[in-house]
Motif scaffolding. Structure first.
Motif, mmCIF file in Angstrom:
data_model
loop_
_atom_site.group_PDB
_atom_site.id
_atom_site.type_symbol
_atom_site.label_atom_id
_atom_site.label_comp_id
_atom_site.label_asym_id
_atom_site.label_seq_id
_atom_site.Cartn_x
_atom_site.Cartn_y
_atom_site.Cartn_z
ATOM 1 N N PRO A 160 31.750 123.062 95.908
ATOM 2 C CA PRO A 160 32.760 123.930 96.515
ATOM 3 C C PRO A 160 32.226 124.746 97.690
ATOM 4 C CG PRO A 160 32.871 124.048 94.132
ATOM 5 C CD PRO A 160 31.621 123.283 94.463
ATOM 6 N N ALA A 161 30.991 125.248 97.562
ATOM 7 C CA ALA A 161 30.427 126.010 98.677
ATOM 8 C C ALA A 161 30.271 125.117 99.904
ATOM 9 C CB ALA A 161 29.081 126.607 98.274
ATOM 10 N N ALA A 162 29.726 123.906 99.688
ATOM 11 C CA ALA A 162 29.586 122.966 100.805
ATOM 12 C C ALA A 162 30.948 122.563 101.345
ATOM 13 C CB ALA A 162 28.802 121.735 100.354
ATOM 14 N N GLY A 163 31.911 122.362 100.442
ATOM 15 C CA GLY A 163 33.254 121.999 100.875
ATOM 16 C C GLY A 163 33.886 123.075 101.717
ATOM 17 N N GLY A 164 33.695 124.346 101.315
ATOM 18 C CA GLY A 164 34.235 125.440 102.108
ATOM 19 C C GLY A 164 33.634 125.497 103.501
ATOM 20 N N LEU A 165 32.326 125.281 103.594
ATOM 21 C CA LEU A 165 31.668 125.270 104.903
ATOM 22 C C LEU A 165 32.128 124.088 105.740
ATOM 23 C CD1 LEU A 165 28.032 126.223 103.820
ATOM 24 C CD2 LEU A 165 29.673 127.683 105.011
ATOM 25 N N LEU A 166 32.284 122.931 105.107
ATOM 26 C CA LEU A 166 32.657 121.722 105.850
ATOM 27 C C LEU A 166 34.102 121.777 106.340
ATOM 28 C CD1 LEU A 166 30.841 119.096 103.624
ATOM 29 C CD2 LEU A 166 30.323 119.595 106.009
ATOM 30 N N VAL A 167 35.022 122.272 105.507
ATOM 31 C CA VAL A 167 36.407 122.339 105.976
ATOM 32 C C VAL A 167 36.577 123.410 107.043
ATOM 33 C CG1 VAL A 167 37.390 121.446 103.837
ATOM 34 C CG2 VAL A 167 37.139 123.912 104.122
ATOM 35 N N ALA A 168 35.645 124.395 107.067
ATOM 36 C CA ALA A 168 35.681 125.362 108.162
ATOM 37 C C ALA A 168 35.379 124.675 109.491
ATOM 38 C CB ALA A 168 34.680 126.488 107.905
ATOM 39 N N LEU A 169 34.570 123.601 109.449
ATOM 40 C CA LEU A 169 34.344 122.790 110.650
ATOM 41 C C LEU A 169 35.552 121.893 110.892
ATOM 42 C CD1 LEU A 169 30.619 121.751 110.036
ATOM 43 C CD2 LEU A 169 31.462 123.507 111.614
ATOM 44 N N GLY A 221 35.182 132.239 102.047
ATOM 45 C CA GLY A 221 35.400 132.944 100.788
ATOM 46 C C GLY A 221 35.975 132.037 99.731
ATOM 47 N N PHE A 222 36.808 131.100 100.157
ATOM 48 C CA PHE A 222 37.354 130.099 99.242
ATOM 49 C C PHE A 222 36.232 129.278 98.622
ATOM 50 C CE2 PHE A 222 39.159 125.626 99.124
ATOM 51 C CZ PHE A 222 39.732 125.760 97.871
ATOM 52 N N GLY A 223 35.260 128.891 99.433
ATOM 53 C CA GLY A 223 34.126 128.140 98.904
ATOM 54 C C GLY A 223 33.339 128.937 97.885
ATOM 55 N N GLN A 234 35.605 116.681 97.993
ATOM 56 C CA GLN A 234 36.905 116.074 98.268
ATOM 57 C C GLN A 234 38.040 116.926 97.728
ATOM 58 O OE1 GLN A 234 37.231 111.967 97.111
ATOM 59 N NE2 GLN A 234 39.435 111.890 97.430
ATOM 60 N N SER A 235 37.879 117.476 96.536
ATOM 61 C CA SER A 235 38.910 118.318 95.951
ATOM 62 C C SER A 235 39.156 119.566 96.790
ATOM 63 C CB SER A 235 38.508 118.720 94.523
ATOM 64 O OG SER A 235 39.446 119.607 93.962
ATOM 65 N N VAL A 236 38.076 120.208 97.227
ATOM 66 C CA VAL A 236 38.199 121.391 98.078
ATOM 67 C C VAL A 236 38.916 121.044 99.373
ATOM 68 C CG1 VAL A 236 36.900 123.032 99.485
ATOM 69 C CG2 VAL A 236 36.213 122.612 97.123
ATOM 70 N N ALA A 237 38.495 119.962 100.008
ATOM 71 C CA ALA A 237 39.070 119.579 101.296
ATOM 72 C C ALA A 237 40.548 119.237 101.165
ATOM 73 C CB ALA A 237 38.297 118.401 101.881
#
Length: 421
Positions: free
Chosen positions: A176-185, A272-274, A42-45
């Protein structure tokens, strides 16, 4: 009949096996992991979405400032509600308090998912949701911190604290890694996964069978709140430990600027952010496993101060880096150093605090921790507005080093703290 105290010369295996026999603690640990994983996503998104929305009409510096405003919006209710939150954790069933907090978090993330799906997400909406989320976390932190020691024998408490930290740190690696991948979607995907994780965390709390209601405390709500503040002030080791965390991380909160570094300085995009967001947790996890297997037996205070100083140096290295992988290494060192100092601080505070006072002490600690994280994000955004993101990160790292030296002089008892027993 309780098991005999383990031989301190032995490795972690007996203690780990003893923890595995504590069914309620395992449910608590699972809740801690899934809840931390959800909060990281949630924080990443929210950070990425805020920066993306702001950059549509604003400069890099102004957008960085708005990312920092998320931290301020989340911290404000923590600051305002901390004393009643601590009193609530010491007067009411801590399990019930946690479930009410999860209900608030689930509603907030569902609102974010709906707004993103419908394309109506905006800067004001993100700030409002951040404030509502902060209100739920204000009550969550004291109840969660105070409930953990109720689920294990006292002899296992230092080990349990180490594994509690690992739950958070390993979730912070994946989150964070999962968040980076998910927000890329899309942010909607990230928020829906967060909803599922919060739900799983709440179900794990429901599975805890042991009583989590503290002993009834006499006196009015205001009397109990004053007792908590007086105890923290009187116990200089407690006050010194949590205030050190406040000012060091408040100044050294470079992670709040990671969306800016990823997009406009390192040019590595959402994925890269993730990776950047995961790097501090990777370093923290490595140190966490080391601490779980090799407990600090002497000079705990020295280790804590060394961790904060290393945190400041690594923040400076990150600020000056223009390479993704050098930045990742600096962030990993930063995270490992932070894990060392946080582990010593949490163990010292929980070992010297009686159970009847744990909720109120945890509430005060949560304000300090919240200020160091959420308010630190705001500080980074404000400084970035005037010095730019690189200057803000460098300013924070140098500030953390100065705080380390000052606190070592102001709190000699903390510096001389020896055994974590």
């Amino acid at each position: 009949m309780p098991a005999a105290d383990p031989d301190p010369s032995q490795d972690i295996v007996p203690s780990a096996r003893a923890l595995l026999k504590e069914r309620d603690y395992l449910a608590f640990w699972a809740s801690r992991w899934t809840g931390s994983f959800a909060a990281q996503i949630q924080s990443v998104a929210m950070g990425w979405q805020m920066y993306a929305l702001a950059r549509q009409t604003r400069s890099v510096e102004e957008s960085a400032f708005l990312v920092g405003m998320i931290g301020l919006a989340a911290f404000a209710p923590v600051f305002l509600l901390t004393l009643p939150a601590g009193e609530t954790a010491d007067r009411h069933d801590r399990k019930t308090v946690l479930l009410c907090c999860f209900a608030g978090e689930i509603l907030s993330v569902l609102a974010l998912a709906f707004a993103s799906w419908r394309g109506i997400a905006s800067v004001p909406l993100l700030l409002i949701i951040a404030a509502l989320f902060g209100a739920a976390r204000a009550f969550f932190a004291p109840a969660n911190t105070a409930m953990g020691p109720m689920l294990v024998p006292r002899r296992l408490l230092p080990r349990a604290i180490a594994w509690n930290s690992l739950a958070w740190q390993t979730a912070s690696v994946a989150g964070p890694a999962a968040g980076g991948l998910l927000v890329a979607l899309s942010p909607t995907h990230a928020y829906m996964v967060t909803f599922v994780l919060y739900l799983a965390s709440a179900l794990s709390v429901i599975a805890i069978r042991k009583s989590t209601r503290p002993e009834r405390q006499p006196g009015s709500r205001w009397t109990l709140m004053k007792e908590g503040l007086h105890y923290v002030w009187k116990q200089k080791i407690v006050f010194g430990a949590i205030s050190l965390d406040l000012f060091a991380v408040l100044l050294g909160g470079a992670t709040a600027l990671l969306p800016v570094f990823a997009r406009d300085i390192l040019h590595v995009g959402a994925q890269g952010f993730g990776v950047l967001r995961a790097a501090p947790a990777i370093g923290a996890t490595v140190v966490g496993f080391w601490l779980a297997a090799h407990p600090i037996r002497h000079k705990a205070g020295v280790f804590m101060f060394a961790g904060v100083a290393t945190f400041g140096l690594a923040t400076c290295a990150f600020a000056l880096s223009r390479s993704l992988w050098i930045s990742v290494v600096a962030l990993a060192v930063l995270g490992g150093a932070d894990m060392l100092s946080v582990f010593v601080r949490q163990t010292l505070v929980q070992l010297v605090t009686p159970d009847a006072m744990r909720g109120r002490v945890a509430a005060v600690s949560s304000v300090f921790v919240g200020a160091s994280n959420e308010l630190g994000e705001f500080e980074s955004g404000v400084v970035a507005r005037f010095l730019g993101p690189v200057g803000a990160a460098l300013f924070g790292g140098i500030g953390a080093l100065l705080v380390t030296g000052l606190w070592a002089r102001l709190f000699p008892a903390l510096r001389r703290a020896d055994r974590l027993e």
